[in-house]
Write an enzyme that holds these catalytic residues in place. Structure first.
Site, PDB file in Angstrom:
ATOM      1  N   ARG A 148       0.776  -1.359   0.108  1.00  4.60           N
ATOM      2  CA  ARG A 148       0.067  -0.107  -0.167  1.00  4.60           C
ATOM      3  C   ARG A 148       0.955   1.146  -0.032  1.00  4.60           C
ATOM      4  O   ARG A 148       0.430   2.320   0.432  1.00  4.60           O
ATOM      5  CB  ARG A 148      -0.789  -0.123   1.135  1.00  4.60           C
ATOM      6  CG  ARG A 148      -1.777  -1.278   1.603  1.00  4.60           C
ATOM      7  CD  ARG A 148      -2.619  -1.618   0.255  1.00  4.60           C
ATOM      8  NE  ARG A 148      -3.739  -0.667  -0.039  1.00  4.60           N
ATOM      9  CZ  ARG A 148      -4.796  -0.591   0.894  1.00  4.60           C
ATOM     10  NH1 ARG A 148      -4.933  -1.603   1.442  1.00  4.60           N
ATOM     11  NH2 ARG A 148      -5.909   0.413   0.392  1.00  4.60           N
TER      12      ARG A 148
ATOM     13  N   ARG B 134      -2.639   6.763  -0.031  1.00  2.00           N
ATOM     14  CA  ARG B 134      -2.600   6.635   1.344  1.00  2.00           C
ATOM     15  C   ARG B 134      -1.707   7.484   2.043  1.00  2.00           C
ATOM     16  O   ARG B 134      -2.414   8.550   2.723  1.00  2.00           O
ATOM     17  CB  ARG B 134      -2.285   5.029   1.758  1.00  2.00           C
ATOM     18  CG  ARG B 134      -3.425   4.453   1.566  1.00  2.00           C
ATOM     19  CD  ARG B 134      -2.987   3.031   2.864  1.00  2.00           C
ATOM     20  NE  ARG B 134      -4.393   2.369   3.123  1.00  2.00           N
ATOM     21  CZ  ARG B 134      -4.416   1.249   3.929  1.00  2.00           C
ATOM     22  NH1 ARG B 134      -3.384   0.933   4.182  1.00  2.00           N
ATOM     23  NH2 ARG B 134      -5.592   0.739   4.170  1.00  2.00           N
TER      24      ARG B 134
ATOM     25  N   ARG C  90      -5.459  13.074  -6.147  1.00  2.00           N
ATOM     26  CA  ARG C  90      -6.794  12.844  -5.942  1.00  2.00           C
ATOM     27  C   ARG C  90      -7.781  13.716  -5.898  1.00  2.00           C
ATOM     28  O   ARG C  90      -8.815  13.611  -6.048  1.00  2.00           O
ATOM     29  CB  ARG C  90      -6.505  11.729  -4.738  1.00  2.00           C
ATOM     30  CG  ARG C  90      -7.775  11.334  -3.805  1.00  2.00           C
ATOM     31  CD  ARG C  90      -8.304   9.982  -4.587  1.00  2.00           C
ATOM     32  NE  ARG C  90      -9.011   9.385  -3.453  1.00  2.00           N
ATOM     33  CZ  ARG C  90     -10.187   9.957  -3.212  1.00  2.00           C
ATOM     34  NH1 ARG C  90     -10.788  10.836  -3.818  1.00  2.00           N
ATOM     35  NH2 ARG C  90     -10.880   9.004  -2.381  1.00  2.00           N
TER      36      ARG C  90
ATOM     37  N   ASP D 299      -7.026  -1.518  -7.331  1.00  2.41           N
ATOM     38  CA  ASP D 299      -7.359  -2.132  -5.999  1.00  2.41           C
ATOM     39  C   ASP D 299      -7.856  -3.554  -6.705  1.00  2.41           C
ATOM     40  O   ASP D 299      -8.218  -3.828  -7.680  1.00  2.41           O
ATOM     41  CB  ASP D 299      -8.758  -1.428  -5.747  1.00  2.41           C
ATOM     42  CG  ASP D 299      -9.124  -1.592  -4.324  1.00  2.41           C
ATOM     43  OD1 ASP D 299      -8.397  -0.934  -3.499  1.00  2.41           O
ATOM     44  OD2 ASP D 299      -9.744  -2.714  -4.073  1.00  2.41           O
TER      45      ASP D 299
HETATM   46  O1  CP3 Z   1      -0.213  -1.243  -2.795  1.00  2.00           O
HETATM   47  C1  CP3 Z   1      -0.388  -0.148  -3.226  1.00  2.00           C
HETATM   48  O2  CP3 Z   1       0.093   0.895  -3.055  1.00  2.00           O
HETATM   49  C2  CP3 Z   1      -1.002  -0.300  -4.433  1.00  2.00           C
HETATM   50  C3  CP3 Z   1      -2.712  -0.038  -4.622  1.00  2.00           C
HETATM   51  C4  CP3 Z   1      -3.732  -0.946  -3.555  1.00  2.00           C
HETATM   52  C5  CP3 Z   1      -4.735  -0.366  -3.198  1.00  2.00           C
HETATM   53  N1  CP3 Z   1      -5.607  -1.089  -2.742  1.00  2.00           N
HETATM   54  C6  CP3 Z   1      -5.200   1.018  -3.308  1.00  2.00           C
HETATM   55  C7  CP3 Z   1      -6.223   1.913  -2.489  1.00  2.00           C
HETATM   56  C8  CP3 Z   1      -3.541  -2.207  -3.330  1.00  2.00           C
HETATM   57  C9  CP3 Z   1      -2.648  -3.196  -3.458  1.00  2.00           C
HETATM   58  C10 CP3 Z   1      -4.853  -2.296  -2.683  1.00  2.00           C
HETATM   59  C11 CP3 Z   1      -5.296  -3.756  -2.200  1.00  2.00           C
HETATM   60  C12 CP3 Z   1      -6.506  -3.858  -1.436  1.00  2.00           C
HETATM   61  N2  CP3 Z   1      -7.907  -3.355  -1.544  1.00  2.00           N
HETATM   62  C13 CP3 Z   1      -6.603  -5.030  -0.486  1.00  2.00           C
HETATM   63  C14 CP3 Z   1      -5.648  -5.910  -0.103  1.00  2.00           C
HETATM   64  C15 CP3 Z   1      -4.331  -5.254   0.884  1.00  2.00           C
HETATM   65  C16 CP3 Z   1      -4.972  -5.447   2.252  1.00  2.00           C
HETATM   66  O3  CP3 Z   1      -4.840  -4.011   2.878  1.00  2.00           O
HETATM   67  O4  CP3 Z   1      -5.147  -5.963   2.871  1.00  2.00           O
HETATM   68  C17 CP3 Z   1      -7.928  -4.844   0.072  1.00  2.00           C
HETATM   69  C18 CP3 Z   1      -8.401  -5.510   1.303  1.00  2.00           C
HETATM   70  C19 CP3 Z   1      -8.437  -3.617  -0.319  1.00  2.00           C
HETATM   71  C20 CP3 Z   1     -10.031  -3.356  -0.602  1.00  2.00           C
HETATM   72  C21 CP3 Z   1     -10.067  -1.728  -0.015  1.00  2.00           C
HETATM   73  N3  CP3 Z   1      -9.470  -0.699  -1.014  1.00  2.00           N
HETATM   74  C22 CP3 Z   1     -10.430  -1.216   1.100  1.00  2.00           C
HETATM   75  C23 CP3 Z   1     -10.780  -1.944   2.482  1.00  2.00           C
HETATM   76  C24 CP3 Z   1     -10.225   0.196   1.067  1.00  2.00           C
HETATM   77  C25 CP3 Z   1     -10.694   1.241   2.062  1.00  2.00           C
HETATM   78  C26 CP3 Z   1      -9.770   1.561   3.007  1.00  2.00           C
HETATM   79  C27 CP3 Z   1      -8.129   1.798   2.680  1.00  2.00           C
HETATM   80  O5  CP3 Z   1      -7.411   1.028   2.673  1.00  2.00           O
HETATM   81  O6  CP3 Z   1      -7.724   2.974   2.375  1.00  2.00           O
HETATM   82  C28 CP3 Z   1      -9.931   0.383  -0.292  1.00  2.00           C
HETATM   83  C29 CP3 Z   1      -9.465   1.829  -1.041  1.00  2.00           C
HETATM   84  C30 CP3 Z   1      -7.999   2.226  -1.235  1.00  2.00           C
HETATM   85  N4  CP3 Z   1      -7.426   1.196  -2.277  1.00  2.00           N
HETATM   86  C31 CP3 Z   1      -7.460   3.249  -1.175  1.00  2.00           C
HETATM   87  C32 CP3 Z   1      -6.179   3.007  -2.026  1.00  2.00           C
HETATM   88  C33 CP3 Z   1      -4.966   4.015  -2.136  1.00  2.00           C
HETATM   89  C34 CP3 Z   1      -7.973   4.412  -0.407  1.00  2.00           C
HETATM   90  C35 CP3 Z   1      -8.879   5.178  -1.324  1.00  2.00           C
HETATM   91  C36 CP3 Z   1      -9.086   6.598  -1.358  1.00  2.00           C
HETATM   92  O7  CP3 Z   1      -7.942   7.443  -1.859  1.00  2.00           O
HETATM   93  O8  CP3 Z   1      -9.803   7.346  -0.989  1.00  2.00           O
END
Ligand code: CP3
Length: 349
Positions: A33, A37, A46, A83
């Protein structure tokens, strides 16, 4: 196993060599991640958009935020900004990202007939925005570091498709395994088939290695994890062998031996599993990735440096890719992340 990637074109191929079990001059590092973030530069990109999905679906911008951590943090790999939930979306179950809440599916899977309506994702059509983002990122990285592609593991994707949102217990998803085991297998198989073609398309577009995120592995009893989790990870690992593959099954310490027998190169560890235990149960062959507690990035600089060095020494310097034990938390100070990375780069064994 022989891979067809070409390392001569990379300025820095440490992570590929570590994943392949080759000797490295120093341990490579990246953070789960890392894109988005924590970086103010990400938030600036964003802020100009309607939301997360628009960013994910605009290849030029997805490429820009993918490269930010390489420029700003000095990591040894980029991970494509996307994602795991793009797969259900491409299968016909759209999600939206709600501010302060996370992902929401307005329609969820409730029965076998709902599963029949889903299709196998066509990555060349439904997920072209991801493969385009990968092609652009590869061009812009210009060989500086390798690019990691990724997908969610079938069990974790299944959980979101049943629950419709994040959950502390994922009890709806777990209930489905007891009440509708055959339908559960049908859905897991559809997700698996979609994931295999999706990862292959990412590799064709330029992903140099791929990772499977099984974020909710740890909430299943072992017998269920073996049946509904591991069986599908195995299919993916057997089908995708063009580039090194990493399996990160968070919380699945109870199945580490079985995970160690998958046809993958690297096993990601969370902070519950010690390097010593993982090595003993997995054996010598595979590379291990991880596993500093992400909360150590809130500790003092002294403690962070000490614990990072201790982690490096415990893993021993070879067949190790340094990382956190899960994704970096959003309110982490980027300066602490840089200290973590630089400590790894400067460490002498
Ligand atoms: O790793 C990276 O930097 C690449 C991008 C990436 C995102 N999501 C961007 C994202 C990756 C590899 C993921 C994987 C992901 N997404 C997982 C598996 C990894 C883990 O953390 O266990 C899961 C379970 C998700 C599902 C998901 N996406 C959730 C639960 C959420 C909300 C909470 C959070 O993590 O911020 C997201 C949103 C998300 N995915 C954001 C980002 C940058 C935040 C959205 C925003 O910018 O508002």
């Amino acid at each position: 196993m022989v891979y067809y990637y070409c390392t001569v074109n990379f300025e820095n191929d440490l992570i590929l060599r570590a994943a392949n079990g080759e000797n490295v001059e120093r341990v490579p590092v990246w953070l789960m991640r890392q894109a988005g973030r924590i970086l103010p530069e990400y938030r600036a990109v964003r802020a100009s958009l309607s939301g997360f999905k628009e960013l994910v679906e605009t290849p030029e911008l997805a490429a820009e935020v993918t490269i930010q951590p390489v420029d700003l943090l000095g990591v040894d790999a980029a991970i494509i900004f996307s994602d795991i939930l793009v797969i259900p979306d491409a299968m016909g179950l759209p999600y939206r990202m709600e501010k302060g809440v996370g992902p929401i599916f307005d329609t969820t899977i409730k029965s076998a007939s709902d599963i029949l309506k889903l299709k196998i994702a066509d990555p060349y059509f439904d997920l072209k925005y991801v493969t385009d983002a990968i092609s652009i990122t590869k061009k812009e990285l210009n060989g500086r570091v390798p690019l990691i592609g990724f997908a969610g593991a079938p069990w974790t994707i299944f959980s979101y498709m049943i629950e419709g949102k994040g959950s502390k217990t994922f009890s709806e998803a777990r209930k489905f395994l007891y009440q509708e085991p055959e339908a559960a297998h049908d859905l897991l198989q559809k997700i698996t088939d979609s994931t295999i073609v999706y990862l292959k398309a990412q590799i064709e577009a330029g992903a140099d290695m791929v990772q499977l995120f099984d974020s909710w592995a740890g909430i299943l009893p072992k017998v269920h994890y073996l049946e509904f989790g591991l069986n599908y990870l195995r299919q993916i690992c057997d089908a995708v062998n063009e580039v090194p593959i990493t399996v990160f099954a968070k919380g699945a310490w109870f199945a580490i031996e079985e995970i160690g027998r998958l046809n993958c190169n690297t096993i990601g560890l969370d902070w519950h599993t010690s390097s010593e235990m993982a090595r003993r149960l997995i054996g010598k062959e595979k590379t291990l990735q991880g596993n500093l507690d992400p909360c150590l990035l809130y500790a003092s600089n002294e403690e962070l440096v000490l614990e990072t060095k201790s982690m490096l020494n415990n893993f021993g310097g070879q067949k190790h890719i340094a990382n956190l034990g899960h994704g970096v938390y959003p309110d982490t100070n980027p300066e602490k992340v840089k200290l973590f990375i630089n400590t790894i780069k400067e460490h002498k064994f």
